[in-house]
Design a protein around this motif. Structure first.
Motif, short mmCIF file in Angstrom:
data_model
loop_
_atom_site.label_atom_id
_atom_site.label_comp_id
_atom_site.label_asym_id
_atom_site.label_seq_id
_atom_site.Cartn_x
_atom_site.Cartn_y
_atom_site.Cartn_z
N TRP A 18 37.08 32.96 14.23
CA TRP A 18 38.49 33.02 13.84
C TRP A 18 38.99 31.67 13.34
O TRP A 18 39.94 31.62 12.57
CB TRP A 18 39.35 33.55 15.00
N TRP A 25 43.73 34.30 7.17
CA TRP A 25 44.70 35.11 7.92
C TRP A 25 46.10 34.57 7.68
O TRP A 25 47.05 35.31 7.45
CB TRP A 25 44.34 35.08 9.41
N ALA A 59 46.49 35.68 22.35
CA ALA A 59 45.76 35.82 21.07
C ALA A 59 46.77 35.84 19.92
O ALA A 59 46.74 36.71 19.06
CB ALA A 59 44.86 37.05 21.07
N GLN A 65 53.85 37.26 15.04
CA GLN A 65 54.68 38.00 16.01
C GLN A 65 55.37 37.05 16.99
O GLN A 65 56.38 37.41 17.59
CB GLN A 65 53.86 39.06 16.76
N ASP A 83 46.00 31.06 22.18
CA ASP A 83 44.88 31.56 21.39
C ASP A 83 43.67 30.67 21.64
O ASP A 83 43.80 29.52 22.05
CB ASP A 83 45.23 31.57 19.89
N ASP A 110 41.44 30.53 26.48
CA ASP A 110 40.81 31.85 26.45
C ASP A 110 41.72 32.83 27.18
O ASP A 110 42.12 32.57 28.32
CB ASP A 110 39.44 31.75 27.13
N GLY A 111 42.00 33.96 26.54
CA GLY A 111 42.85 34.97 27.16
C GLY A 111 42.22 35.59 28.40
O GLY A 111 42.91 36.25 29.18
N ARG A 127 48.97 41.22 20.24
CA ARG A 127 48.86 42.04 19.02
C ARG A 127 47.48 41.84 18.39
O ARG A 127 47.15 40.74 17.95
CB ARG A 127 49.97 41.65 18.03
N LEU A 128 46.71 42.91 18.34
CA LEU A 128 45.38 42.92 17.69
C LEU A 128 44.48 41.77 18.15
O LEU A 128 43.85 41.11 17.33
CB LEU A 128 45.53 42.92 16.16
N PHE A 133 38.07 40.52 22.80
CA PHE A 133 37.61 39.80 23.98
C PHE A 133 36.27 40.37 24.45
O PHE A 133 36.12 41.59 24.53
CB PHE A 133 38.61 39.96 25.14
C1 LIG Z 1 43.17 39.69 14.42
S1 LIG Z 1 43.74 38.12 14.97
C2 LIG Z 1 45.40 38.56 15.46
C3 LIG Z 1 46.32 37.38 15.53
C4 LIG Z 1 47.79 37.71 15.77
N1 LIG Z 1 48.01 38.26 17.10
C5 LIG Z 1 48.32 38.65 14.71
O1 LIG Z 1 48.45 39.85 15.00
O2 LIG Z 1 48.61 38.17 13.61
C6 LIG Z 1 42.91 38.00 16.51
C7 LIG Z 1 43.14 36.70 17.28
O3 LIG Z 1 42.53 36.84 18.56
C8 LIG Z 1 42.05 35.56 18.95
N2 LIG Z 1 41.08 35.72 20.03
C9 LIG Z 1 39.87 36.32 19.98
N3 LIG Z 1 39.27 36.25 21.16
C10 LIG Z 1 40.11 35.59 22.00
C11 LIG Z 1 40.05 35.22 23.38
N4 LIG Z 1 39.00 35.51 24.15
N5 LIG Z 1 41.12 34.55 23.90
C12 LIG Z 1 42.20 34.25 23.14
N6 LIG Z 1 42.30 34.59 21.84
C13 LIG Z 1 41.27 35.25 21.28
C14 LIG Z 1 41.46 35.01 17.65
O4 LIG Z 1 41.29 33.61 17.72
C15 LIG Z 1 42.50 35.47 16.64
O5 LIG Z 1 43.49 34.47 16.42
#
Ligand SMILES: C[S@@+](CC[C@H](N)C(=O)[O-])C[C@H]1O[C@@H](n2cnc3c(N)ncnc32)[C@H](O)[C@@H]1O
Length: 285
Positions: A18, A25, A59, A65, A83, A110-111, A127-128, A133
């Motif tokens: 990402w 993005w 995330a 959002q 994030d 990390d979430g 959101r998404l 994870f």
């Molecule tokens: C599809 S993007 C969505 C970003 C935002 N929420 C949006 O809807 O515009 C997914 C996000 O999830 C984050 N992400 C993925 N795995 C994660 C984790 N384990 N902990 C925190 N963030 C994570 C990525 O870095 C990325 O920024």
């Protein structure tokens, strides 16, 4: 002015997929915002976000959002955007700064392992992100831990493979060209990993939530052409980009061209409308 403080958190030396996709993005924020407008509004409504609340955005990516949350909680409230991707965060911070909101903080973490106190938020949104994870159940348990008793956690993910045919086309074409076998659409960390009927709702129950409510939302991606969608995915679709990364430029180009040709089946008289279905699940601690 925005306060934009970045508190503590985990630093990650290695780039995540990402991080590499963050600029794409961010560049497509306008299109993403339009695509997810109605679903985002419903997510915030379901989480019962209102003036004066302290909200966690998990995330948060480039923070689109997050700005909506900041507007709803107002100057008496605050939102913490978290994030794993440092790349995305640069954009989130810049966007918050430009917006002039003074109630946004950011935290790189990390979430699945939130460095945050128990019951320290009025609501949590994601959101998404959760489907990406490796261990989404752990991510949900963390959200349950940090929201206050009675507070809502609201999560938006992609629903079933059948109702997200564009993702299926991208993944199957990338797998064919990349000669990748055994790509289960529900494998942990994939875009559709939480798309099995009833799975996410059950996960909410296991994490300790009550009064869980689940809604499917049609969210077609409306663009001028299939080429515009391909451009979006080429620049920001980290999972698809990763599937093709080992191919040379010409072989990658062939894969993208085949995807575009298959996606052209969603052309309409007025442009391109790629079907997508999202699942919104909200639980109460
Ligand atoms: C599809 S993007 C969505 C970003 C935002 N929420 C949006 O809807 O515009 C997914 C996000 O999830 C984050 N992400 C993925 N795995 C994660 C984790 N384990 N902990 C925190 N963030 C994570 C990525 O870095 C990325 O920024």
């Amino acid at each position: 002015m925005s306060d934009l403080s970045e508190t503590g958190g985990t630093r990650h030396a290695d780039l995540t997929p990402w991080d590499r996709a963050a600029s794409g993005w961010n560049a497509h924020t306008g299109a993403i915002r339009a695509w997810l407008r109605a679903s985002t509004d419903l997510m915030l409504l379901s989480a019962e976000i209102g003036a004066g609340m302290r909200v966690l955005d998990v995330a948060a990516g480039a923070g689109d959002q997050t700005l909506d949350v900041a507007a709803r909680v107002g100057t008496g409230g605050s939102v913490l955007a978290t994030d794993l991707s440092e790349g995305s965060f640069g954009y989130a911070r810049a966007r918050a700064m430009e917006s002039g909101y003074g109630n946004i903080e950011t935290l790189l973490c990390d979430g699945q392992d939130l460095p945050l106190a128990d019951a320290s938020f009025d609501a949590v949104v994601c959101r998404l992100g959760l489907m990406l994870f490796p261990d989404p159940a752990r991510g949900l348990a963390e959200m349950h831990r940090v929201v206050r008793p009675g507070g809502k956690v609201s999560v938006l993910v992609f629903s079933t493979p059948e109702n997200n045919p564009c993702l299926g086309i991208m993944a199957s074409t990338a797998a064919k060209h990349g000669k990748l076998t055994g790509m289960d659409p529900f494998r942990p960390g994939s875009l559709l990993s939480l798309g099995r009927a009833g799975e996410l709702e059950a996960m909410f129950g296991q994490a300790g939530f009550s009064a869980t409510v689940s809604t499917t939302l049609s969210a077609p991606f409306m663009l001028a052409s299939a080429r515009h969608y391909i451009d979006f995915v080429r620049e920001s679709g980290a999972p698809v980009i990763a599937m093709l990364a080992h191919l040379d430029t010409a072989a990658q180009q062939e894969a993208w061209a085949e995807m575009e040709q298959r996606l052209a089946s969603f052309n309409t008289a007025t442009g391109w409308a790629g079907p997508n279905e999202l699942l919104l699940v909200t639980g109460t601690r």
